[in-house]
Design a protein around this motif. Structure first.
Motif, PDB file in Angstrom:
ATOM      1  N   ALA A  17      30.460  11.000 -19.534  1.00 45.41           N
ATOM      2  CA  ALA A  17      30.046  10.330 -18.306  1.00 45.41           C
ATOM      3  C   ALA A  17      28.539  10.302 -18.145  1.00 45.41           C
ATOM      4  N   GLN A  18      27.818  10.995 -18.986  1.00 47.13           N
ATOM      5  CA  GLN A  18      26.365  10.977 -18.916  1.00 47.13           C
ATOM      6  C   GLN A  18      25.812  10.448 -20.241  1.00 47.13           C
ATOM      7  N   SER A  19      24.616   9.896 -20.184  1.00 44.78           N
ATOM      8  CA  SER A  19      24.003   9.358 -21.375  1.00 44.78           C
ATOM      9  C   SER A  19      22.632   9.989 -21.565  1.00 44.78           C
ATOM     10  N   GLY A  20      21.907   9.534 -22.571  1.00 44.10           N
ATOM     11  CA  GLY A  20      20.551  10.007 -22.740  1.00 44.10           C
ATOM     12  C   GLY A  20      20.270  10.585 -24.103  1.00 44.10           C
ATOM     13  N   ASN A  21      21.201  10.527 -25.077  1.00 41.33           N
ATOM     14  CA  ASN A  21      20.988  11.106 -26.393  1.00 41.33           C
ATOM     15  C   ASN A  21      20.548  10.089 -27.436  1.00 41.33           C
ATOM     16  N   ALA A  22      20.284   8.868 -27.021  1.00 39.19           N
ATOM     17  CA  ALA A  22      19.880   7.848 -27.979  1.00 39.19           C
ATOM     18  C   ALA A  22      18.629   8.239 -28.772  1.00 39.19           C
ATOM     19  N   PRO A  23      17.603   8.857 -28.164  1.00 37.29           N
ATOM     20  CA  PRO A  23      16.443   9.271 -28.968  1.00 37.29           C
ATOM     21  C   PRO A  23      16.806  10.247 -30.077  1.00 37.29           C
ATOM     22  N   VAL A  24      17.811  11.106 -29.856  1.00 36.03           N
ATOM     23  CA  VAL A  24      18.250  12.028 -30.902  1.00 36.03           C
ATOM     24  C   VAL A  24      18.847  11.242 -32.060  1.00 36.03           C
ATOM     25  N   CYS A  25      19.678  10.264 -31.738  1.00 37.01           N
ATOM     26  CA  CYS A  25      20.279   9.422 -32.774  1.00 37.01           C
ATOM     27  C   CYS A  25      19.195   8.679 -33.557  1.00 37.01           C
ATOM     28  N   ALA A  26      18.217   8.138 -32.821  1.00 39.23           N
ATOM     29  CA  ALA A  26      17.158   7.356 -33.462  1.00 39.23           C
ATOM     30  C   ALA A  26      16.327   8.206 -34.404  1.00 39.23           C
ATOM     31  N   GLY A  27      16.195   9.500 -34.116  1.00 36.84           N
ATOM     32  CA  GLY A  27      15.399  10.357 -34.976  1.00 36.84           C
ATOM     33  C   GLY A  27      15.951  10.469 -36.382  1.00 36.84           C
ATOM     34  N   CYS A  28      17.289  10.444 -36.522  1.00 40.83           N
ATOM     35  CA  CYS A  28      17.918  10.561 -37.840  1.00 40.83           C
ATOM     36  C   CYS A  28      18.279   9.198 -38.440  1.00 40.83           C
ATOM     37  N   HIS A  29      18.458   8.206 -37.596  1.00 41.56           N
ATOM     38  CA  HIS A  29      18.900   6.885 -38.058  1.00 41.56           C
ATOM     39  C   HIS A  29      17.953   5.801 -37.546  1.00 41.56           C
ATOM     40  N   PRO A  30      16.668   5.879 -37.894  1.00 39.33           N
ATOM     41  CA  PRO A  30      15.688   4.944 -37.303  1.00 39.33           C
ATOM     42  C   PRO A  30      15.954   3.484 -37.662  1.00 39.33           C
ATOM     43  N   ASP A  31      16.375   3.220 -38.891  1.00 36.85           N
ATOM     44  CA  ASP A  31      16.607   1.825 -39.287  1.00 36.85           C
ATOM     45  C   ASP A  31      17.769   1.225 -38.505  1.00 36.85           C
ATOM     46  N   VAL A  32      18.847   1.995 -38.391  1.00 40.39           N
ATOM     47  CA  VAL A  32      20.010   1.516 -37.634  1.00 40.39           C
ATOM     48  C   VAL A  32      19.630   1.304 -36.169  1.00 40.39           C
ATOM     49  N   TRP A  33      18.879   2.248 -35.633  1.00 37.51           N
ATOM     50  CA  TRP A  33      18.492   2.159 -34.224  1.00 37.51           C
ATOM     51  C   TRP A  33      17.619   0.942 -33.962  1.00 37.51           C
ATOM     52  N   GLU A  34      16.637   0.694 -34.808  1.00 32.08           N
ATOM     53  CA  GLU A  34      15.755  -0.451 -34.600  1.00 32.08           C
ATOM     54  C   GLU A  34      16.518  -1.764 -34.720  1.00 32.08           C
ATOM     55  N   THR A  35      17.477  -1.824 -35.638  1.00 35.45           N
ATOM     56  CA  THR A  35      18.287  -3.037 -35.774  1.00 35.45           C
ATOM     57  C   THR A  35      19.178  -3.226 -34.554  1.00 35.45           C
ATOM     58  N   TYR A  36      19.791  -2.137 -34.100  1.00 35.40           N
ATOM     59  CA  TYR A  36      20.690  -2.224 -32.943  1.00 35.40           C
ATOM     60  C   TYR A  36      19.946  -2.645 -31.681  1.00 35.40           C
ATOM     61  N   ARG A  37      18.718  -2.195 -31.529  1.00 36.72           N
ATOM     62  CA  ARG A  37      17.940  -2.530 -30.334  1.00 36.72           C
ATOM     63  C   ARG A  37      17.730  -4.029 -30.180  1.00 36.72           C
ATOM     64  N   GLN A  38      17.868  -4.784 -31.257  1.00 36.71           N
ATOM     65  CA  GLN A  38      17.683  -6.234 -31.192  1.00 36.71           C
ATOM     66  C   GLN A  38      18.960  -6.974 -30.814  1.00 36.71           C
TER      67      GLN A  38
END
Length: 239
Positions: A4-25
């Motif tokens: 029910a709470q969010s906020g861990n996306a920066p943790v995910c981005a730290g290990c998966h930067p390419d996936v995160w940058e692609t998903y952000r688009q």
């Protein structure tokens, strides 16, 4: 799928930067955000006024002092603006692939939807949001409930005392901007913890997170439906 709470996306981005940058688009990654000059594709300067015949009202989108506003008014017999109301745009919902809606954050930390929206068809045009194309529309009073937010954005923190159904939806502190990783992958705290453990087994790390690509087609569809399909799609206003 997620908590029910969010906020861990920066943790995910730290290990998966390419996936995160692609998903952000993607549309889901850009489903909710504050207005900045870099993400504004609408015309707030020239073609920025819309006349709503049903309510005999004008709506003008304004940019002033680095902030954005929506203004409603009517014209009296002398050509003067009357019944004027103006609200600051604090958040935008919708990637712009299909449409955008505009929200104002009140002094009581509630969110209200502003009447005029933007639609991407025909090169982009202003139009009333769904449910507003009538004489007796909600004006600047439509509340944004947790149900609305849960479908179109990452899950915001819910203040204590507001967890029960039908209570007023209050938003305190910064809001997440865009649907995040946990919506499809589930809670990631255990996965991140194992990934940071030196002797953790690879299989245990992978098993601690949901990877939709490894699920059956039926289970994949369940996840997609829980995300309310493409969250950046809005019904078009009545012609």
């Amino acid at each position: 799928v997620a908590g029910a709470q969010s906020g861990n996306a920066p943790v995910c981005a730290g290990c998966h930067p390419d996936v995160w940058e692609t998903y952000r688009q993607t549309g889901m990654g850009r489903s909710f955000y504050r207005p900045w000059p870099e993400n504004m594709i609408e015309d707030f300067r020239d073609k920025n006024t819309f006349y709503h015949q049903a309510s005999d009202s004008y709506f003008t989108m304004l940019q002033r002092g680095g902030e954005h506003y929506q203004r409603r008014y009517q014209i009296d017999s002398r050509g003067k603006q009357v019944n004027v109301m103006e609200k600051r745009i604090d958040y935008i919902m919708g990637s712009g692939n299909h449409a955008r809606a505009y929200f104002h954050r009140t002094a009581a930390n509630t969110l209200i939807q502003l009447p005029l929206g933007w639609y991407a068809e025909k090169g982009g045009y202003w139009g009333m949001n769904p449910g507003y194309d009538r004489p007796d529309h909600d004006g600047f009073r439509r509340p944004i409930t947790y149900d609305c937010m849960f479908c179109h954005n990452a899950y915001p923190p819910i203040p204590a005392g507001h967890e029960q159904p039908f209570l007023q939806s209050v938003y305190k502190g910064p809001l997440p901007e865009g649907i995040d990783c946990q919506r499809c992958h589930g809670p990631g705290s255990r996965h991140a913890q194992l990934a940071a453990t030196a002797d953790a087994k690879r299989q245990d790390i992978r098993s601690a997170i949901v990877n939709p690509s490894r699920l059956s087609a039926e289970r994949q569809m369940e996840i997609c439906m829980s995300c309310h399909l493409e969250t950046t799609s809005f019904p078009l206003p009545n012609a």
